[in-house]
Write a protein that holds these residues in place. Structure first.
Motif, short mmCIF file in Angstrom:
data_model
loop_
_atom_site.label_atom_id
_atom_site.label_comp_id
_atom_site.label_asym_id
_atom_site.label_seq_id
_atom_site.Cartn_x
_atom_site.Cartn_y
_atom_site.Cartn_z
N SER A 111 11.38 1.87 -3.41
CA SER A 111 10.39 2.76 -3.56
C SER A 111 9.83 3.00 -4.85
N GLY A 112 9.30 1.70 -5.37
CA GLY A 112 8.62 1.93 -6.78
C GLY A 112 9.82 1.00 -7.76
N GLY A 161 1.11 7.00 -12.25
CA GLY A 161 1.56 6.20 -13.21
C GLY A 161 0.71 6.26 -14.60
#
Length: 215
Positions: A61-62, A146
């Motif tokens: 997940s990232g 981000g």
């Protein structure tokens, strides 16, 4: 090549409005993100219960993060009494802490009646609180995309100068920083120090101590 092995854990947190929560793996380690889209079995038709035992698999997940997928109930959901005894979520705690803001307004009004405050004092609190509320919103937006973040030192400094009511409100409205105990401890430290300075500078409370120090 075999896929991720099935694991077991318990639902640590669930926000029905956002469809997001966290799972604490039984084997220990960091909690895993839980999304509504990753629910399976009977959980597709009802919300996960706090403390409910589940089985799941891990997925990326990232960068450096993992989430739980194929999440299914392991046992029947805990009874209503057990759910009521579950500890409050960070957001519920943050909501309760907002009671400090109207209480502070009453204290500020009481101080003003006893010892009229300089006009810049309430103006400073209101302007910095509004500014810090906006900053929390921007920082939350940046975190989701981000982008560049606002340094935590800046958030704490603005809270110390008088923007802490806006910080508490921003944490609750944007659900930002409320799951970081260390950050919240610093927020309350800045709040306490600001109130101490307010009482000391705008009331005679410190006068006996100053006289004692002067001998």
């Amino acid at each position: 090549m075999a896929g991720p092995r099935e694991e077991r854990g318990r639902v640590l947190q669930w926000d029905a409005a956002k469809g997001l929560g966290f799972i604490a793996p039984d084997q220990g380690g960091e909690r895993l993100l839980l999304r509504r889209a990753d629910l399976a079995g009977r959980l597709r038709f009802r919300a996960p219960a706090l403390g409910e035992a589940v089985r799941f698999r891990r997925a990326r997940s990232g960068p450096g993060r993992e989430r739980a997928v194929q999440v299914q109930p392991l046992l029947a959901p805990p009874p209503a009494r057990a759910q009521a005894a579950a500890p409050p979520s960070p957001r519920q705690l943050a909501s309760t802490r907002l009671l400090v803001i109207p209480l502070f307004a009453l204290v500020l009004g009481g101080i003003h009646l006893a010892w009229p405050l300089p006009r810049p004092v309430p103006l400073l609190y209101s302007s910095l609180s509004m500014a810090l509320f906006v900053v929390y919103g921007i920082d939350k937006w940046s975190a989701r995309r981000g982008a560049g973040r606002v340094p935590e030192v800046t958030l704490h400094l603005l809270a110390l100068l008088g923007g802490w009511p806006g910080a508490l409100l921003g944490q609750q409205v944007f659900a930002h920083k409320i799951s970081k105990p260390a950050f919240l401890r610093w927020t309350w430290a800045m709040t306490s120090l600001n109130l101490l300075l307010l009482v000391g500078l705008c009331t005679p409370a410190w006068q006996p101590w100053l006289n004692w120090l002067r001998g």
